[in-house]
Scaffold this active site. Structure first.
Site, short mmCIF file in Angstrom:
data_model
loop_
_atom_site.label_atom_id
_atom_site.label_comp_id
_atom_site.label_asym_id
_atom_site.label_seq_id
_atom_site.Cartn_x
_atom_site.Cartn_y
_atom_site.Cartn_z
N GLU A 202 0.64 -1.22 0.04
CA GLU A 202 0.01 0.04 -0.01
C GLU A 202 0.82 1.27 0.12
O GLU A 202 1.95 1.31 0.50
CB GLU A 202 -0.93 0.03 1.19
N CYS B 93 3.43 8.29 1.79
CA CYS B 93 3.86 7.29 2.62
C CYS B 93 4.29 5.97 1.94
O CYS B 93 3.09 5.64 1.13
CB CYS B 93 2.85 6.96 3.76
N CYS C 100 6.94 -7.45 6.88
CA CYS C 100 8.09 -7.28 7.49
C CYS C 100 8.48 -8.33 8.56
O CYS C 100 7.56 -9.20 8.92
CB CYS C 100 7.69 -5.64 8.37
N CYS D 249 7.05 -6.19 15.33
CA CYS D 249 6.72 -5.35 16.61
C CYS D 249 5.41 -5.81 17.12
O CYS D 249 4.14 -5.88 16.00
CB CYS D 249 6.88 -3.69 16.06
N CYS E 290 1.98 -3.90 15.73
CA CYS E 290 1.96 -3.27 14.13
C CYS E 290 1.36 -4.49 13.08
O CYS E 290 1.65 -5.59 13.21
CB CYS E 290 3.38 -3.20 13.77
N GLY F 168 6.78 -2.62 5.72
CA GLY F 168 8.17 -2.90 5.89
C GLY F 168 9.23 -2.14 6.70
O GLY F 168 8.94 -0.97 7.04
N GLU F 169 10.31 -2.63 6.80
CA GLU F 169 11.52 -1.78 7.52
C GLU F 169 12.47 -1.27 6.41
O GLU F 169 13.21 -2.22 6.00
CB GLU F 169 12.01 -2.67 8.55
N SER G 206 11.87 6.07 8.07
CA SER G 206 11.81 5.92 9.53
C SER G 206 12.11 4.38 9.57
O SER G 206 12.03 3.25 9.04
CB SER G 206 10.14 5.89 9.36
N SER H 43 11.67 4.92 15.30
CA SER H 43 10.26 4.36 15.91
C SER H 43 10.98 3.93 17.43
O SER H 43 11.33 2.90 17.47
CB SER H 43 9.72 3.17 15.40
N LEU H 44 10.48 5.10 18.28
CA LEU H 44 11.28 4.40 19.74
C LEU H 44 10.14 3.86 20.67
O LEU H 44 10.36 2.69 21.20
CB LEU H 44 11.75 5.74 20.42
N HIS H 45 9.17 4.32 21.01
CA HIS H 45 7.75 3.81 21.37
C HIS H 45 7.85 3.36 23.04
O HIS H 45 6.81 3.07 23.56
CB HIS H 45 7.50 2.52 20.63
N ASN I 158 -3.37 3.29 16.22
CA ASN I 158 -4.57 2.88 15.31
C ASN I 158 -4.93 1.29 15.50
O ASN I 158 -4.22 0.57 15.08
CB ASN I 158 -4.07 3.21 13.94
N CYS J 289 -1.63 5.13 9.95
CA CYS J 289 -0.45 4.54 10.32
C CYS J 289 -0.55 3.17 11.05
O CYS J 289 -1.34 3.11 11.98
CB CYS J 289 0.07 5.66 11.55
#
Ligand code: SAH
Ligand code: SF4
Length: 374
Positions: free
Chosen positions: A100, A113, A120, A124, A127, A174-175, A206, A228-230, A307, A350
């Protein structure tokens, strides 16, 4: 004995796979001058032309030669979904898998985006892309093809508002740092003046923290970095972002610090997805401030309210909790923004990007099983 005609299958080279430098090398390999490569590069990316016949400043002989050995192929769009708020989502077929691409207009800015992988590998916990498992890395043509497709589609939509791609964020499926070479080439094309001409401040990669590749990126590119710390500590981050078990927060911050030292305006954007009662307490905000101050990384913080998607145990925090978290960071002197949820009606927000992944990891099946047993 009957003669069998042996038909030679010629695999044509897709010129959309090449950044300008690689296209010049390809042209050298077929005994053509570098300036010819420049001409073709402009036709493809500035004018959106895929047929050599339409490249009118090339000689007929060269056009014929290119037709014999090369092609220009963008990935196929299978669904084009506009949202009520101007957001736009394209579902793109990459050989049976779907990824996408999302366009988000905001004032004079239009952010695209872009996806870098089918699924991926990093899984995580929060996700939805991770839950889909993984099939393969996208090619340069499939990555830059998303930009090519969006630019063409938007230019056809003549309406009240002119829509342009002014920014690209590698924040789709994806990463990106796990598909390093293809992503760097595609970003080179985004920033090339003969192609999309975006400034390095308007192209953002990112990452969830693939530390050795951050050092590689420093050598090979100049894009803006979002991390992406989180979570403000290793225990919690190990749970949410499993790659933290391999490269912990200390190592990640050291790489970020070096990345930010390249010059002025190079602060790192730390993304922090807020999940209710998981990482959104004031204690976490406090710990985050201490962490960022002690590591002395020039930072701004982008808070992303979680989300939700079917089956996830995580919850989006209330607006009050989100603003309380933001307030704390701002009072401590940080620029902290809250990412608005856009394209909600088309599942374009996201972390909601799911596409269709022919999973090679069994993760998708495991996840589906856990949903049906729950
Ligand atoms: N793999 C890269 C880029 C893609 S994800 C990375 O992890 O940085 C883009 C951003 O969306 C990341 O910050 C990611 O953590 C976040 N995200 C993923 N799922 C989400 C969800 N369900 N709600 C909100 N943000 C999410
Ligand atoms: Fe992969 Fe990023 Fe999703 Fe983590 S958040 S699973 S790294 S896409």
């Amino acid at each position: 004995m009957q003669d069998t005609a042996i038909e030679k299958v010629v695999t044509k080279t897709n010129l959309m796979n090449f950044c300008q430098k690689d296209l010049q090398a390809y042209f050298a390999s077929i005994d053509e001058k570098p300036f010819r490569a420049k001409q073709v590069f402009k036709w493809i990316h500035q004018k959106g032309i895929t047929s050599f016949d339409d490249m009118s400043d090339l000689s007929k002989a060269l056009r014929q030669k290119l037709m014999d050995v090369a092609e220009v192929v963008a990935p196929k769009v299978v669904l084009d979904k506009p949202s009520n708020d101007g957001t736009h989502k394209w579902l793109i077929d990459v050989g049976g898998n779907l990824v996408e691409t999302v366009y988000i207009p905001e004032g004079s800015r239009g952010t695209l985006c872009v996806s870098s992988q089918v699924g991926c590998t990093l899984n995580c916990s929060f996700c939805s892309t991770g839950k889909q498992g993984f099939n393969r890395n996208l090619t340069v043509a499939e990555i830059i093809g998303q930009v090519w497709t969006a630019v063409r589609a938007l230019s056809k939509q003549q309406g009240e508002h002119d829509r342009h791609v002014t920014n690209v964020v590698m924040m789709g499926m994806g990463e990106p740092l796990m598909n390093f070479d293809a992503v760097v080439s595609a970003m080179d094309i985004m920033m090339d003046d003969l192609a999309y001409g975006l400034s390095k401040r308007r192209v953002t990669l990112s990452t969830s923290g693939v530390v050795p590749r951050i050092y590689d990126l420093l050598e090979q590119s100049d894009v803006s970095l979002a991390v992406s710390l989180h979570a403000p500590n290793d225990a919690l981050r190990n749970e949410l972002v499993p790659i933290n078990k391999k490269y912990n927060i200390d190592e990640l911050m050291a790489a970020c610090k070096l990345y930010a030292q390249r010059g002025p305006h190079k602060e790192i954007t730390f993304e922090y997805t807020l999940m209710e009662h998981v990482n959104d307490e004031l204690e976490h905000a406090k710990e985050l401030v201490t962490l960022l101050k002690s590591k002395q990384v020039p930072a701004k913080i982008n808070l992303i309210p979680f989300n939700p998607y079917p089956g996830t145990p995580y919850k989006k925090p209330s607006n009050n909790r989100t603003h309380r978290f933001q307030q704390y960071l701002m009072e401590a002197g940080f620029v902290a923004t809250i990412r608005k949820t856009r394209g909600d009606d088309i599942d374009a927000a996201c972390g909601q990007l799911a596409g269709k992944v022919q999973d090679k990891t069994k993760r998708q099946a495991r996840y589906q099983r856990s949903l049906s047993e729950a």
